[in-house]
Design an enzyme around this catalytic site. Structure first.
Site, PDB file in Angstrom:
ATOM      1  N   LYS A 282      -2.689   4.092  -7.344  1.00 34.26           N
ATOM      2  CA  LYS A 282      -2.677   3.033  -6.329  1.00 34.26           C
ATOM      3  C   LYS A 282      -3.501   1.819  -6.702  1.00 34.26           C
ATOM      4  O   LYS A 282      -4.567   1.914  -7.290  1.00 34.26           O
ATOM      5  CB  LYS A 282      -3.210   3.584  -5.004  1.00 34.26           C
ATOM      6  CG  LYS A 282      -2.254   4.532  -4.336  1.00 34.26           C
ATOM      7  CD  LYS A 282      -1.125   3.811  -3.647  1.00 34.26           C
ATOM      8  CE  LYS A 282      -1.552   3.451  -2.242  1.00 34.26           C
ATOM      9  NZ  LYS A 282      -0.545   2.654  -1.564  1.00 34.26           N
ATOM     10  N   GLU A 289      -5.397  -7.686   3.271  1.00 31.09           N
ATOM     11  CA  GLU A 289      -5.263  -6.961   4.546  1.00 31.09           C
ATOM     12  C   GLU A 289      -6.460  -7.207   5.459  1.00 31.09           C
ATOM     13  O   GLU A 289      -6.323  -7.368   6.673  1.00 31.09           O
ATOM     14  CB  GLU A 289      -5.117  -5.458   4.284  1.00 31.09           C
ATOM     15  CG  GLU A 289      -3.826  -5.096   3.572  1.00 31.09           C
ATOM     16  CD  GLU A 289      -3.895  -3.678   3.029  1.00 31.09           C
ATOM     17  OE1 GLU A 289      -3.895  -2.741   3.831  1.00 31.09           O
ATOM     18  OE2 GLU A 289      -3.954  -3.509   1.799  1.00 31.09           O
TER      19      GLU A 289
END
Ligand code: ARG
Length: 460
Positions: A282, A289
């Site tokens: 990841k 965000e």
């Protein structure tokens, strides 16, 4: 030391004292408060309201407090009700009797109004500087991408081809408006409230003009009751920052999407990404965000203060102390978001190949197909219908419009000929949109030129 003990015979409940104290957050106003008080003391001396010797003593004492706070010798804590009480008590502790004369003709109501105006004006300068850095980064990146084709979206569906430069310059316009809104907000914050007293001014012959000049304001407030009960400038500031955050948040949302491998338009640098504690592959766009997420706190501050103010009778009410945490948090959050966003933006790696490839799909040239028919004399509404049928036919065959055969085209209209295929590449579609404000290279270069003129006004 309480500033108002005389009328009371019993102590404040400990819980109540802690509840209404603002020192834990308004301590950050110490510099604005002390500078305001130094100017005020000098004015009192010039006007003969206190002796010149007392005025000097007060100003010197306050300067000492300021430097001791800055150097860490004096900590702002203890049981004071607010920063104003803290500074005044410390002053009296240091210089005695003369310190008790500082508050002549002044109220904490006009004092806090002054401090907040000084604070908001200063923060506007700092936030605008960060916005201008971002504007500059946007223009510099746009300059390199006037030929970088990408799909433009409506409803998050591919719509028409644009360029990355055009897309980035859309954000330039948003942040430029934010800069201008903040300047405009600063104009209304730029009025000096001292001399308003608690609400009905004062009987002392204060020199408000001197204070205005000395504290760097453009004007003095025009009504003492308004001056102590007005927090419009805080609400405007929060509203300006809400818009800054809305723009940042939209941009962040796009970066989150664009860095997803379904888009793969951009890669966020390692320096602004994080990993997963369980999934080794990841790479997450956490900064984008978080900026998107923090937008909510600033909206919350705006709505909170609007609501706190809506039922207040004139003039000052303690409810107004609630302005501070909202304004401070919004200023801190906006500055942090702008900084981290700017760093992230400057280190993005765009993927022009994927962007162009994406623009080739989704029939982003269907409007151009209709426009070609219009140039051959067909009414636009009918051309829209024909182009729509071509899209349907192409979807059925699993091809792009430009991959249909002339025979397929002629089935929909006899007007079609080989020149139709010349207008369908995304480059052609973009170049044909050369109106001012459009995505064609010439038009975007014009936009970039005036953008650079705008940002250069601020670089010294
Ligand atoms: N801490 C107060 C505030 O932030 C200062 C003004 C207090 N005035 C008063 N009348 N209690 O609003």
């Amino acid at each position: 030391m309480k500033l108002w003990g005389g009328r009371f015979s019993a102590q404040t409940d400990e819980g109540a004292a802690g509840f209404h104290s603002s020192l834990s957050f308004d301590r950050r106003l110490y510099r604005h408060d002390i500078n305001g008080s130094i100017a005020y003391a000098q004015m009192l001396g010039r006007q003969g309201i206190v002796t010149a010797a007392d005025a000097d003593l007060i100003a010197g004492g306050l300067a000492g407090i300021l430097s001791d706070i800055e150097s860490g010798v004096l900590a702002i804590d203890g049981g004071a009700e607010d920063i104003h009480s803290f500074v005044e008590s410390e002053l009296v502790r240091r210089i005695g009797e003369a310190g008790k004369r500082l508050h002549t003709g002044r109220s904490r109501n006009d004092q806090v109004a002054l401090d907040m105006r000084l604070y908001v004006k200063e923060e506007i300068g700092l936030i605008r500087a960060r916005l201008i850095e971002l504007l500059d980064a946007l223009v510099q990146t746009a300059k390199r991408h006037t030929g970088t084709i990408m799909p433009g979206f409506t409803h998050l569906q591919k719509a028409q081809a644009v360029t990355l430069a055009h897309h980035l310059m859309a954000y330039f316009q948003m942040f430029k408006r934010d800069c201008e809104r903040l300047s405009d907000c600063r104009k209304r914050a730029d009025e000096m409230p001292l001399g308003s007293g608690a609400l009905a001014a004062t009987t002392y012959p204060l020199d408000r003009e001197f204070l205005k000049e000395r504290l760097g304001f453009a004007a003095v407030t025009a009504n003492s009751m308004d001056a102590v009960s007005d927090r419009d400038f805080c609400i405007e500031f929060l509203s300006c920052l809400s818009l800054v955050m809305m723009h940042l948040s939209r941009f962040c949302e796009e970066l989150v999407l664009w860095s997803n491998d379904a888009f793969a338009f951009v890669e966020v640098s390692d320096a602004y990404s994080t990993g997963s504690s369980i999934m080794p592959q990841k790479k997450n766009p956490d900064m984008a965000e978080l900026v998107r997420g923090k937008t909510g706190r600033i909206y919350g501050g705006l709505l909170g203060l609007l609501t706190a103010m809506k039922g207040l009778p004139l003039s000052y009410n303690k409810d107004m102390q609630e302005d501070k945490e909202a304004v401070f948090d919004a200023a801190d959050t906006a500055k942090a978001c702008l900084s981290v966003f700017c760093g992230m933006f400057k280190t993005l790696t765009f993927n022009p190949g994927n962007m162009r490839q994406s623009a080739l799909g989704g029939y982003t040239n269907a409007t151009d197909a209709a426009d070609w028919l219009v140039k051959k004399g067909m009414a636009f509404r009918q051309a829209h219908e024909v182009a729509g049928r071509l899209v349907l036919c192409a979807i059925g065959k699993g091809v792009r419009l430009e991959e249909l055969s002339l025979a397929d085209l002629k089935k929909e209209s006899p007007l079609f000929d080989e020149t139709f295929f010349d207008v369908l590449s995304p480059e052609k579609c973009v170049q044909a949109r050369s109106l001012p404000g459009g995505p064609a290279e010439a038009a975007v270069l014009e936009a970039i030129k005036s953008a650079e003129e705008y940002t250069q006004r601020f670089s010294v």
